[in-house]
Design an enzyme around this catalytic site. Structure first.
Site, PDB file in Angstrom:
ATOM      1  N   ARG A 117      17.758   7.932  -8.446  1.00 45.55           N
ATOM      2  CA  ARG A 117      18.005   6.896  -7.417  1.00 45.55           C
ATOM      3  C   ARG A 117      17.318   7.185  -6.079  1.00 45.55           C
ATOM      4  O   ARG A 117      17.723   6.680  -5.032  1.00 45.55           O
ATOM      5  CB  ARG A 117      19.511   6.696  -7.194  1.00 45.55           C
ATOM      6  CG  ARG A 117      20.240   6.271  -8.446  1.00 45.55           C
ATOM      7  CD  ARG A 117      21.478   5.454  -8.128  1.00 45.55           C
ATOM      8  NE  ARG A 117      22.033   4.921  -9.343  1.00 45.55           N
ATOM      9  CZ  ARG A 117      22.928   5.556 -10.089  1.00 45.55           C
ATOM     10  NH1 ARG A 117      23.391   6.724  -9.719  1.00 45.55           N
ATOM     11  NH2 ARG A 117      23.393   4.996 -11.182  1.00 45.55           N
ATOM     12  N   LYS A 139       5.673   0.180   0.459  1.00 48.04           N
ATOM     13  CA  LYS A 139       5.634  -0.609  -0.785  1.00 48.04           C
ATOM     14  C   LYS A 139       5.264   0.314  -1.940  1.00 48.04           C
ATOM     15  O   LYS A 139       4.298   1.069  -1.845  1.00 48.04           O
ATOM     16  CB  LYS A 139       4.599  -1.724  -0.685  1.00 48.04           C
ATOM     17  CG  LYS A 139       5.108  -2.974  -0.027  1.00 48.04           C
ATOM     18  CD  LYS A 139       4.098  -4.095  -0.187  1.00 48.04           C
ATOM     19  CE  LYS A 139       4.591  -5.370   0.482  1.00 48.04           C
ATOM     20  NZ  LYS A 139       3.587  -6.451   0.422  1.00 48.04           N
ATOM     21  N   GLU A 181      -9.921  -4.141   3.877  1.00 47.11           N
ATOM     22  CA  GLU A 181      -8.590  -4.231   4.514  1.00 47.11           C
ATOM     23  C   GLU A 181      -8.706  -4.073   6.033  1.00 47.11           C
ATOM     24  O   GLU A 181      -7.970  -4.690   6.792  1.00 47.11           O
ATOM     25  CB  GLU A 181      -7.635  -3.165   3.953  1.00 47.11           C
ATOM     26  CG  GLU A 181      -7.168  -3.408   2.520  1.00 47.11           C
ATOM     27  CD  GLU A 181      -6.093  -4.501   2.384  1.00 47.11           C
ATOM     28  OE1 GLU A 181      -5.586  -4.992   3.408  1.00 47.11           O
ATOM     29  OE2 GLU A 181      -5.785  -4.875   1.233  1.00 47.11           O
ATOM     30  N   LYS A 230      -0.236  -2.119  11.532  1.00 47.69           N
ATOM     31  CA  LYS A 230       0.697  -2.270  10.400  1.00 47.69           C
ATOM     32  C   LYS A 230       2.112  -1.840  10.809  1.00 47.69           C
ATOM     33  O   LYS A 230       3.099  -2.460  10.431  1.00 47.69           O
ATOM     34  CB  LYS A 230       0.203  -1.475   9.188  1.00 47.69           C
ATOM     35  CG  LYS A 230       1.086  -1.722   7.981  1.00 47.69           C
ATOM     36  CD  LYS A 230       0.420  -1.558   6.663  1.00 47.69           C
ATOM     37  CE  LYS A 230       1.383  -1.953   5.548  1.00 47.69           C
ATOM     38  NZ  LYS A 230       0.876  -1.700   4.225  1.00 47.69           N
ATOM     39  N   GLU A 240       9.373  -7.819   3.899  1.00 50.95           N
ATOM     40  CA  GLU A 240       8.489  -8.987   3.740  1.00 50.95           C
ATOM     41  C   GLU A 240       9.237 -10.313   3.648  1.00 50.95           C
ATOM     42  O   GLU A 240       8.945 -11.162   2.807  1.00 50.95           O
ATOM     43  CB  GLU A 240       7.601  -8.799   2.501  1.00 50.95           C
ATOM     44  CG  GLU A 240       6.324  -9.614   2.560  1.00 50.95           C
ATOM     45  CD  GLU A 240       5.350  -9.293   1.429  1.00 50.95           C
ATOM     46  OE1 GLU A 240       4.872  -8.154   1.383  1.00 50.95           O
ATOM     47  OE2 GLU A 240       5.108 -10.183   0.607  1.00 50.95           O
ATOM     48  N   ARG A 244       5.848  -9.842   7.745  1.00 48.98           N
ATOM     49  CA  ARG A 244       5.008  -8.967   6.912  1.00 48.98           C
ATOM     50  C   ARG A 244       4.098  -9.756   5.975  1.00 48.98           C
ATOM     51  O   ARG A 244       3.083  -9.239   5.499  1.00 48.98           O
ATOM     52  CB  ARG A 244       5.900  -7.984   6.120  1.00 48.98           C
ATOM     53  CG  ARG A 244       5.085  -6.926   5.401  1.00 48.98           C
ATOM     54  CD  ARG A 244       5.926  -5.782   4.874  1.00 48.98           C
ATOM     55  NE  ARG A 244       5.078  -4.812   4.213  1.00 48.98           N
ATOM     56  CZ  ARG A 244       5.445  -3.587   3.904  1.00 48.98           C
ATOM     57  NH1 ARG A 244       6.657  -3.160   4.200  1.00 48.98           N
ATOM     58  NH2 ARG A 244       4.603  -2.760   3.283  1.00 48.98           N
ATOM     59  N   ASN A 248      -0.754 -10.222   3.870  1.00 51.77           N
ATOM     60  CA  ASN A 248      -1.339 -10.712   2.616  1.00 51.77           C
ATOM     61  C   ASN A 248      -2.516 -11.647   2.844  1.00 51.77           C
ATOM     62  O   ASN A 248      -2.941 -12.346   1.922  1.00 51.77           O
ATOM     63  CB  ASN A 248      -0.269 -11.416   1.772  1.00 51.77           C
ATOM     64  CG  ASN A 248       0.793 -10.440   1.345  1.00 51.77           C
ATOM     65  OD1 ASN A 248       0.483  -9.321   0.964  1.00 51.77           O
ATOM     66  ND2 ASN A 248       2.048 -10.846   1.440  1.00 51.77           N
ATOM     67  N   HIS A 251      -5.054 -12.093   0.186  1.00 50.16           N
ATOM     68  CA  HIS A 251      -4.532 -11.467  -1.039  1.00 50.16           C
ATOM     69  C   HIS A 251      -4.134 -12.457  -2.131  1.00 50.16           C
ATOM     70  O   HIS A 251      -4.164 -12.105  -3.302  1.00 50.16           O
ATOM     71  CB  HIS A 251      -3.340 -10.561  -0.709  1.00 50.16           C
ATOM     72  CG  HIS A 251      -3.759  -9.246  -0.092  1.00 50.16           C
ATOM     73  ND1 HIS A 251      -4.446  -9.180   1.091  1.00 50.16           N
ATOM     74  CD2 HIS A 251      -3.598  -7.962  -0.503  1.00 50.16           C
ATOM     75  CE1 HIS A 251      -4.679  -7.914   1.393  1.00 50.16           C
ATOM     76  NE2 HIS A 251      -4.187  -7.154   0.439  1.00 50.16           N
ATOM     77  N   HIS A 255      -5.837 -11.389  -5.301  1.00 51.07           N
ATOM     78  CA  HIS A 255      -5.126 -10.868  -6.478  1.00 51.07           C
ATOM     79  C   HIS A 255      -5.517 -11.653  -7.729  1.00 51.07           C
ATOM     80  O   HIS A 255      -5.633 -11.089  -8.816  1.00 51.07           O
ATOM     81  CB  HIS A 255      -3.607 -10.931  -6.282  1.00 51.07           C
ATOM     82  CG  HIS A 255      -3.076  -9.778  -5.490  1.00 51.07           C
ATOM     83  ND1 HIS A 255      -1.763  -9.705  -5.065  1.00 51.07           N
ATOM     84  CD2 HIS A 255      -3.659  -8.641  -5.043  1.00 51.07           C
ATOM     85  CE1 HIS A 255      -1.586  -8.579  -4.396  1.00 51.07           C
ATOM     86  NE2 HIS A 255      -2.719  -7.925  -4.364  1.00 51.07           N
ATOM     87  N   HIS A 268     -10.246  -3.758  -5.028  1.00 56.78           N
ATOM     88  CA  HIS A 268      -9.247  -4.546  -4.306  1.00 56.78           C
ATOM     89  C   HIS A 268      -9.867  -5.143  -3.034  1.00 56.78           C
ATOM     90  O   HIS A 268      -9.700  -6.332  -2.734  1.00 56.78           O
ATOM     91  CB  HIS A 268      -8.052  -3.652  -3.975  1.00 56.78           C
ATOM     92  CG  HIS A 268      -6.983  -4.347  -3.214  1.00 56.78           C
ATOM     93  ND1 HIS A 268      -6.262  -5.405  -3.730  1.00 56.78           N
ATOM     94  CD2 HIS A 268      -6.518  -4.165  -1.942  1.00 56.78           C
ATOM     95  CE1 HIS A 268      -5.398  -5.826  -2.827  1.00 56.78           C
ATOM     96  NE2 HIS A 268      -5.538  -5.100  -1.727  1.00 56.78           N
TER      97      HIS A 268
HETATM   98  N1  GLY Z   1      -0.306  -4.278   1.665  1.00 54.49           N
HETATM   99  C1  GLY Z   1       0.491  -5.216   2.299  1.00 54.49           C
HETATM  100  C2  GLY Z   1       1.803  -4.690   2.749  1.00 54.49           C
HETATM  101  O1  GLY Z   1       2.018  -3.489   2.784  1.00 54.49           O
HETATM  102  O2  GLY Z   1       2.643  -5.467   3.083  1.00 54.49           O
END
Ligand code: GLY
Length: 355
Positions: A117, A139, A181, A230, A240, A244, A248, A251, A255, A268
């Site tokens: 956990r 993330k 990025e 960030k 998010e 947040r 994206n 993205h 993606h 990417h």
């Molecule tokens: N890579 C996007 C984020 O960390 O929200």
């Protein structure tokens, strides 16, 4: 050296991100110090192991060497790393340390967040993309046949050690992927609501040569700017729910490009850059920006010489984008530019994309 402290207000989690150009061999003592005599497992990328394994000095028995490439971010490797942690008898006081790029960090972060956990997680990002993005903000993820990052958690590390020296040996394509990025941050900077105005767009143009020559000091500064942008976002919205989502930018379409090519053909960053081109075109079509900004943005992207990708059938792309975890009802959420370095989130219906 610079130390940036991430302070996630809602969950009262605080952790340091150290950015320091130093011999790679210095990392061993630093990490041993943080884990405080407890047991640990190092998940290290195969490439990094080949180049830096000896210098890093971790015993073989405590290492899991992960092959490189997005396709490795899967359930099978998750299970193997969990088994290795069990064999090593890691406890709740133990740590998982990741030394590698985004794939390595996302996967081992997911292991750290689920093993018993949740145990300590330490990030040592070794690619530009991991330094500026994936090692910051917690993330974790693995991919499934249904799409990228479909299973994962938000799980903040105990600390992050960024050493730009690793970037000297990064292959050109991966370096460029990270720059994708970085360029993204320049297009969203004002929306990050950071207290400091960096004007990353100017920095990129003024330091263009130094960045491409991978000048250590310039890269350390560039990483510091991106991490601070960030930080400003994830501190306000860890999970998010709102702000947040601007990270994206590029993205949603990016993606889909990765997926349509089975995560093999494009990096990417290349896919995200294509996604940003798509977003600028869509924003112009919807009158969110004027032509001048679109041309300006295209010039910024052109300067870094990112490849131009083929056009994909819109029906197929829409299908993939609709299965993205950020899609809702019959709409696809797009982050679109609305002004210089400003973006916003829009719900776009299918007919707008096919018109
Ligand atoms: N890579 C996007 C984020 O960390 O929200």
């Amino acid at each position: 050296m610079s130390e940036i402290v991430i302070n996630i207000k809602n969950s009262e989690i605080t952790y340091p991100i150290e950015i320091k150009n130093e011999p790679v061999s210095d990392l061993y003592n630093k990490i041993i110090n943080v884990i405080n005599g407890e047991n640990y497992l190092v998940v290290i990328s195969e490439k990094v192991e080949k180049l830096y394994g000896k210098e890093l000095n971790f015993p073989k028995s405590n290492k899991f060497i992960l092959k490189d490439g997005e396709k490795e971010k899967n359930f099978n490797n998750y299970q193997k790393i969990i088994n290795k942690a069990l064999e090593l008898k890691l406890t709740r006081k133990s740590s998982i340390i990741t030394v590698g790029g985004g794939v390595c960090g996302d996967l081992s972060g997911f292991v750290a967040s689920t093993y018993m956990r949740g145990i300590n997680f330490i990030q040592v990002p070794t690619t530009l993309l991991a330094c500026v993005d994936s090692s910051v903000g917690g993330k974790t993820a693995i991919d499934t046949n249904f799409g990228k990052n479909m299973v994962g958690t938000f799980y903040q590390p105990k600390c992050v050690f960024i050493n730009p020296n690793f970037l000297k040996t990064l292959d050109e394509r991966q370096f460029k992927s990270g720059l994708g990025e970085v360029v993204k941050y320049s297009f969203i900077e004002k929306s990050c609501r950071c207290d400091v105005e960096y004007n990353l767009m100017n920095f990129l143009s003024e330091k263009f040569n130094e960045i491409n020559q991978r000048d250590e000091k310039t890269l350390a500064k560039l990483i510091e700017i991106c991490v601070n942008l960030k930080k400003s976002v994830v501190e306000k919205d860890e999970k998010e729910a709102d702000l947040r989502r601007i990270l994206n930018f590029g993205h949603t379409y990016g993606h889909a490009v990765e997926k349509i090519n089975n995560y093999k053909k494009y990096t990417h960053g290349e896919a995200v850059v294509e996604g940003m081109r798509f977003a600028f075109n869509l924003a112009l079509k919807l009158n969110k920006i004027d032509k001048n900004y679109k041309f300006f943005a295209e010039d910024v992207i052109k300067k870094f010489n990112f490849p131009i990708l083929p056009q994909y059938k819109s029906e197929k792309m829409i299908d993939i984008m609709k299965s993205d975890k950020k899609a809702e009802k019959n709409c696809i959420n797009f982050v679109l530019p609305t002004d210089y370095s400003v973006v916003d989130i829009f719900e776009i219906t299918e007919n707008i994309l096919t018109d």
